[in-house]
Scaffold this motif. Structure first.
Motif: not given
Length: 493
Positions: A335-342
């Motif tokens: 979830k952190l990777l997706d959030w950072e990318y977004a």
């Protein structure tokens, strides 16, 4: 704009390719995948289940080694050769199967590998105790069939996912391969003690046969050079028997109609080792994995020495905190990777050139120093807590943190590897598997000698220091990696 973030986003999981430019609005192209987000999660769950059986045959086997040594009238050192050959083929076999799946499809290679694992496990269960050479040979085939499911699963995720969702999918997928080393020893010990060592192999046969049936019935072909975004009409041998995903879309297009430059590439993955940015990622992943694998592999022997009052059942349960840490870390990191990318992608659309030139390397690795430093501290703490015979709660708590941070690092580097080498995702993951299995085999073979000469505290302080030296490599990847990647892409074009 090679340095700018590239994303593929779309409504209800039907992603469309979008290139972010600081001076223009996103331009929506054809859907990246016909599958909804829910259907993608179903596919990821299936390949995660298959990935669970990559390390399982190795780790479920460990508790039975003394029993097998007695049955075959061999020394434990000689029986350990079956572990060595397994690790060797675990590193080598994905270098064949992974690139083949990048060329001929994920589904047929999945079926072949799982069938080899079932057949070799039946042979191992029936192996006569007078034929030790046969057990060695069958362990090679077991490893050759099981090890490649990680590379194949990573290829499926690369086919389906956009950068915005790739981190979460890898978090789910890595749960399978990373949980097996934590729970398999407890299962193997119980089976060996209760039903005999042959029951271990029969249990593998039953579990893998069920997985093989699931893949044969439900897993669609996802390789983009064959299936496009999922809307391409496939030949009969590549179709699912029961299409539980993609039912709302009838495949009608041809690959030529849908083609977006996803040509079939060479099956040779070894040129990837000549790319400096890939070598850095492989080194980072391999060293951290090897150190963590060594800690996990030696939990039973170390605890039995430091805490001699523990029973075999309790020793098996001592693996579970690592698994708990991996479950938490995998879910959170994805979830952190997706959030950072977004978050960084949204900043790149604000018109500020400085913010717009955020690279995919920076987006993925920005949080890595924190994970690495916690991992290093926990490795040191692990060694010294056992050296001073600390209360058993101390190393158990450290296991949770080690499981968390190790899988966070693995999820991040594997996700970035697929971002960089999207059309060769299985080959890239095969290279990762080769490096980490090779380093783990070497480290496991020397760790006992290091502990006897240096002691537990200084041994793990040494390896923690090696991991800490990776921090400058991470900075190089963030700063110079985009330049190397752009130069390589220009040459390939």
């Amino acid at each position: 704009m090679a340095a700018a973030l590239t994303s593929e986003s779309g409504k209800q999981g039907r992603a469309a390719t979008t290139v972010l430019s600081p001076n223009s609005s996103p331009q929506v192209d054809t859907p990246y995948s016909i599958y909804t987000r829910k259907e993608k999660w179903i596919i990821v769950a299936m390949v995660a289940l298959a990935g669970f059986y990559s390390p399982l045959p190795a780790n479920i086997y460990f508790p039975a080694i003394p029993t097998i040594a007695k049955a075959f009238h061999k020394s434990i050192d000689l029986i350990n050769q079956t572990v060595t050959v397994y690790l060797v083929f675990q590193g080598i076999s994905p270098m064949l199967w992974g690139p083949l799946s990048d060329r001929y499809g994920r589904r047929p290679v999945f079926l072949i590998c799982l069938a080899i694992l079932v057949g070799s496990s039946i042979g191992s269960a029936l192996c006569p105790t007078s034929a030790f050479w046969l057990l060695l040979l069958l362990r090679c085939f077991q490893s050759g069939g099981s090890a490649s499911t990680i590379a194949l699963g990573a290829g499926v995720i690369g086919d389906l996912s956009t950068p915005e969702e790739r981190g979460g999918f890898f978090g789910m997928f890595n749960l399978g391969p990373m949980l097996a080393p934590c729970i398999a020893p407890a299962i193997g010990g119980a089976l060996s003690q209760g039903l005999g060592w042959r029951s271990i192999f029969w249990s593998i046969v039953i579990m893998v046969a069920a997985c093989l049936l699931c893949v044969a019935l439900f897993l669609p072909e996802t390789l983009r050079s064959i299936a496009g975004n999922g809307s391409v009409r496939l030949p009969l041998h590549l179709r699912t028997v029961i299409p539980i995903v993609g039912k709302k879309t009838t495949p009608t297009s041809t690959l030529q109609e849908h083609s977006s430059g996803n040509e079939k590439r060479s099956v040779n993955p070894f040129p990837l080792f000549t790319y400096p940015d890939i070598v850095i990622l492989l080194s980072f992943t391999g060293i951290v994995y090897a150190v963590n694998y060594t800690i996990t592999a030696t939990i039973s022997s170390t605890f039995s020495s430091v805490y001699p009052s523990l029973s075999e059942t309790i020793l098996g349960l001592c693996y579970l905190p690592t698994g708990a840490g991996m479950i938490i870390g995998s879910t959170f990191t994805g979830k952190l990777l997706d959030w950072e990318y977004a978050r960084l992608k949204s900043r790149s659309t604000e018109g500020d050139d400085r913010r717009a030139n955020v690279t995919i390397e920076y987006a993925r690795l920005r949080t890595m120093p924190t994970h690495l430093l916690i991992f290093v501290a926990c490795v040191i703490g692990w060694g010294w807590s056992l050296h001073f015979n600390a209360h058993i709660a101390v190393p158990l708590i450290l296991q949770v943190l080690l499981g968390w941070t190790s899988i966070a690092i693995l999820n991040t580097t594997m996700t970035l590897n697929i971002d960089i080498l999207h059309s060769r995702s299985s080959g890239a993951t095969a290279c990762t598997n080769l490096v980490r299995c090779s380093l783990a085999a070497v480290l496991v073979s020397v760790i006992e000698r290091m502990e006897s000469r240096l002691g537990l505290g200084w041994t793990y302080t040494f390896w923690a220091g090696i991991c800490a030296l990776l921090l400058p490599l991470m900075m190089v990847e963030i700063k110079i990696g985009p330049k190397w990647r752009r130069e390589r892409e220009l040459k390939e074009k």
